[in-house]
Design a protein around this motif. Structure first.
Motif, PDB file in Angstrom:
ATOM      1  N   CYS A   1      -1.406  18.960 -11.663  1.00  0.00           N
ATOM      2  CA  CYS A   1      -2.023  18.127 -12.686  1.00  0.00           C
ATOM      3  C   CYS A   1      -1.622  16.675 -12.438  1.00  0.00           C
ATOM      4  O   CYS A   1      -0.643  16.404 -11.748  1.00  0.00           O
ATOM      5  CB  CYS A   1      -1.633  18.590 -14.089  1.00  0.00           C
ATOM      6  SG  CYS A   1       0.119  18.488 -14.421  1.00  0.00           S
ATOM      7  N   LEU A   2      -2.386  15.788 -12.993  1.00  0.00           N
ATOM      8  CA  LEU A   2      -2.170  14.360 -12.810  1.00  0.00           C
ATOM      9  C   LEU A   2      -0.708  14.000 -13.038  1.00  0.00           C
ATOM     10  O   LEU A   2      -0.128  14.355 -14.051  1.00  0.00           O
ATOM     11  CB  LEU A   2      -3.055  13.590 -13.789  1.00  0.00           C
ATOM     12  CG  LEU A   2      -3.016  12.080 -13.712  1.00  0.00           C
ATOM     13  CD1 LEU A   2      -3.552  11.603 -12.376  1.00  0.00           C
ATOM     14  CD2 LEU A   2      -3.838  11.486 -14.831  1.00  0.00           C
ATOM     15  N   GLY A   3      -0.121  13.339 -12.051  1.00  0.00           N
ATOM     16  CA  GLY A   3       1.259  12.901 -12.153  1.00  0.00           C
ATOM     17  C   GLY A   3       2.282  13.870 -11.584  1.00  0.00           C
ATOM     18  O   GLY A   3       3.412  13.493 -11.327  1.00  0.00           O
ATOM     19  N   ALA A   4       1.878  15.119 -11.382  1.00  0.00           N
ATOM     20  CA  ALA A   4       2.791  16.104 -10.795  1.00  0.00           C
ATOM     21  C   ALA A   4       2.788  15.935  -9.273  1.00  0.00           C
ATOM     22  O   ALA A   4       1.797  15.479  -8.694  1.00  0.00           O
ATOM     23  CB  ALA A   4       2.360  17.522 -11.166  1.00  0.00           C
ATOM     24  N   PRO A   5       3.869  16.299  -8.612  1.00  0.00           N
ATOM     25  CA  PRO A   5       3.891  16.220  -7.154  1.00  0.00           C
ATOM     26  C   PRO A   5       2.805  17.108  -6.540  1.00  0.00           C
ATOM     27  O   PRO A   5       2.504  18.173  -7.061  1.00  0.00           O
ATOM     28  CB  PRO A   5       5.272  16.754  -6.784  1.00  0.00           C
ATOM     29  CG  PRO A   5       6.080  16.715  -8.025  1.00  0.00           C
ATOM     30  CD  PRO A   5       5.122  16.803  -9.165  1.00  0.00           C
TER      31      PRO A   5
ATOM     32  N   LEU B   1       0.844  -1.196   0.000  1.00  0.00           N
ATOM     33  CA  LEU B   1       0.000   0.000   0.000  1.00  0.00           C
ATOM     34  C   LEU B   1       0.878   1.244   0.000  1.00  0.00           C
ATOM     35  O   LEU B   1       1.779   1.389   0.835  1.00  0.00           O
ATOM     36  CB  LEU B   1      -0.909   0.015   1.227  1.00  0.00           C
ATOM     37  CG  LEU B   1      -1.829   1.229   1.339  1.00  0.00           C
ATOM     38  CD1 LEU B   1      -2.846   1.242   0.195  1.00  0.00           C
ATOM     39  CD2 LEU B   1      -2.540   1.233   2.681  1.00  0.00           C
ATOM     40  N   TYR B   2       0.647   2.122  -0.960  1.00  0.00           N
ATOM     41  CA  TYR B   2       1.339   3.411  -0.993  1.00  0.00           C
ATOM     42  C   TYR B   2       0.491   4.367  -0.158  1.00  0.00           C
ATOM     43  O   TYR B   2      -0.451   4.991  -0.654  1.00  0.00           O
ATOM     44  CB  TYR B   2       1.505   3.916  -2.425  1.00  0.00           C
ATOM     45  CG  TYR B   2       2.268   5.215  -2.486  1.00  0.00           C
ATOM     46  CD1 TYR B   2       3.643   5.236  -2.294  1.00  0.00           C
ATOM     47  CD2 TYR B   2       1.614   6.413  -2.703  1.00  0.00           C
ATOM     48  CE1 TYR B   2       4.350   6.432  -2.319  1.00  0.00           C
ATOM     49  CE2 TYR B   2       2.308   7.617  -2.733  1.00  0.00           C
ATOM     50  CZ  TYR B   2       3.669   7.607  -2.538  1.00  0.00           C
ATOM     51  OH  TYR B   2       4.367   8.793  -2.561  1.00  0.00           O
ATOM     52  N   TRP B   3       0.830   4.481   1.112  1.00  0.00           N
ATOM     53  CA  TRP B   3       0.011   5.226   2.056  1.00  0.00           C
ATOM     54  C   TRP B   3       0.278   6.727   2.043  1.00  0.00           C
ATOM     55  O   TRP B   3      -0.454   7.490   2.650  1.00  0.00           O
ATOM     56  CB  TRP B   3       0.216   4.681   3.472  1.00  0.00           C
ATOM     57  CG  TRP B   3       1.641   4.751   3.937  1.00  0.00           C
ATOM     58  CD1 TRP B   3       2.601   3.800   3.782  1.00  0.00           C
ATOM     59  CD2 TRP B   3       2.260   5.838   4.616  1.00  0.00           C
ATOM     60  NE1 TRP B   3       3.793   4.222   4.320  1.00  0.00           N
ATOM     61  CE2 TRP B   3       3.612   5.480   4.842  1.00  0.00           C
ATOM     62  CE3 TRP B   3       1.830   7.084   5.052  1.00  0.00           C
ATOM     63  CZ2 TRP B   3       4.517   6.314   5.477  1.00  0.00           C
ATOM     64  CZ3 TRP B   3       2.737   7.920   5.685  1.00  0.00           C
ATOM     65  CH2 TRP B   3       4.061   7.525   5.896  1.00  0.00           C
ATOM     66  N   LYS B   4       1.299   7.173   1.320  1.00  0.00           N
ATOM     67  CA  LYS B   4       1.641   8.602   1.316  1.00  0.00           C
ATOM     68  C   LYS B   4       0.868   9.420   0.288  1.00  0.00           C
ATOM     69  O   LYS B   4       1.107  10.613   0.152  1.00  0.00           O
ATOM     70  CB  LYS B   4       3.137   8.786   1.065  1.00  0.00           C
ATOM     71  CG  LYS B   4       3.999   8.493   2.239  1.00  0.00           C
ATOM     72  CD  LYS B   4       5.425   8.925   1.949  1.00  0.00           C
ATOM     73  CE  LYS B   4       6.288   8.841   3.163  1.00  0.00           C
ATOM     74  NZ  LYS B   4       7.639   9.358   2.917  1.00  0.00           N
ATOM     75  N   GLY B   5      -0.024   8.811  -0.461  1.00  0.00           N
ATOM     76  CA  GLY B   5      -0.742   9.588  -1.465  1.00  0.00           C
ATOM     77  C   GLY B   5      -1.933   8.841  -2.021  1.00  0.00           C
ATOM     78  O   GLY B   5      -2.273   7.755  -1.569  1.00  0.00           O
ATOM     79  N   PHE B   6      -2.540   9.452  -3.019  1.00  0.00           N
ATOM     80  CA  PHE B   6      -3.777   8.941  -3.598  1.00  0.00           C
ATOM     81  C   PHE B   6      -3.652   8.932  -5.120  1.00  0.00           C
ATOM     82  O   PHE B   6      -3.051   9.828  -5.698  1.00  0.00           O
ATOM     83  CB  PHE B   6      -4.956   9.815  -3.169  1.00  0.00           C
ATOM     84  CG  PHE B   6      -4.923  10.126  -1.699  1.00  0.00           C
ATOM     85  CD1 PHE B   6      -5.213   9.144  -0.770  1.00  0.00           C
ATOM     86  CD2 PHE B   6      -4.556  11.374  -1.249  1.00  0.00           C
ATOM     87  CE1 PHE B   6      -5.148   9.414   0.592  1.00  0.00           C
ATOM     88  CE2 PHE B   6      -4.495  11.655   0.106  1.00  0.00           C
ATOM     89  CZ  PHE B   6      -4.793  10.680   1.030  1.00  0.00           C
ATOM     90  N   ASP B   7      -4.225   7.927  -5.736  1.00  0.00           N
ATOM     91  CA  ASP B   7      -4.081   7.779  -7.183  1.00  0.00           C
ATOM     92  C   ASP B   7      -5.386   7.491  -7.902  1.00  0.00           C
ATOM     93  O   ASP B   7      -5.378   7.257  -9.102  1.00  0.00           O
ATOM     94  CB  ASP B   7      -3.071   6.663  -7.493  1.00  0.00           C
ATOM     95  CG  ASP B   7      -1.678   7.083  -7.117  1.00  0.00           C
ATOM     96  OD1 ASP B   7      -1.049   7.770  -7.927  1.00  0.00           O
ATOM     97  OD2 ASP B   7      -1.246   6.760  -5.998  1.00  0.00           O
TER      98      ASP B   7
END
Length: 148
Positions: free
Chosen positions: A49-53, A19-25
């Motif tokens: 924008c999508l994919g940018a930090p 699980l990548y708990w540091k963000g949302f996708d």
């Protein structure tokens, strides 16, 4: 706004997934919210924008700011093949400082000074302090939902 985190893996058939708990996708939102994105009071709206930090924190934070409800899907399986990061560390820093200016205005000055004096400490503040603060904030302001 419905959102979820991803699971990282080395290949779709790889047995372990993390699980990548540091963000949302994953996001689903009402079309009305798109108008708020374009009319955001953030000066650098096109940085998000999508994919940018930072875009994955920006989107639910703007939604909350505009009065939308957040729902976090806890058991949603979306997979992501691990790869080299596709953005520049300086972009991460710059956008992170802009993000903090919008949502934690007093902290912005601290981050600006660190960007000039101590990049390692700046990276720590962005990657740990800001990230954890907003993860907690977003989870506290979201309803958790489970898929059946």
């Amino acid at each position: 706004v419905i959102f979820a985190s991803r699971y990282d893996t080395y290949a779709f058939d790889y047995p372990e997934k993390y699980l990548y708990w540091k963000g949302f996708d994953f996001f689903i939102f009402d079309r009305k919210l798109a108008d708020f994105f374009l009319k955001s009071d953030i000066l650098s709206v096109f940085e998000y924008c999508l994919g940018a930090p930072w875009w994955d924190y920006w989107l639910p934070c703007i939604a909350l700011k505009k009065g939308f409800k957040l729902k976090y899907m806890k058991n949603f399986d979306i997979f992501h093949i691990l790869h080299k990061i596709n953005y520049d560390l300086e972009d991460y820093r710059k956008i992170g400082i802009n993000f903090s200016n919008e949502f934690i205005p007093g902290y912005h000055n601290v981050l600006e000074k660190l960007s000039l004096l101590d990049k390692k400490q700046l990276d720590y503040e962005l990657g740990n302090v800001i990230t954890k603060t907003f993860l907690r904030f977003l989870m506290e302001n979201s309803e958790s939902i489970l898929l059946e």
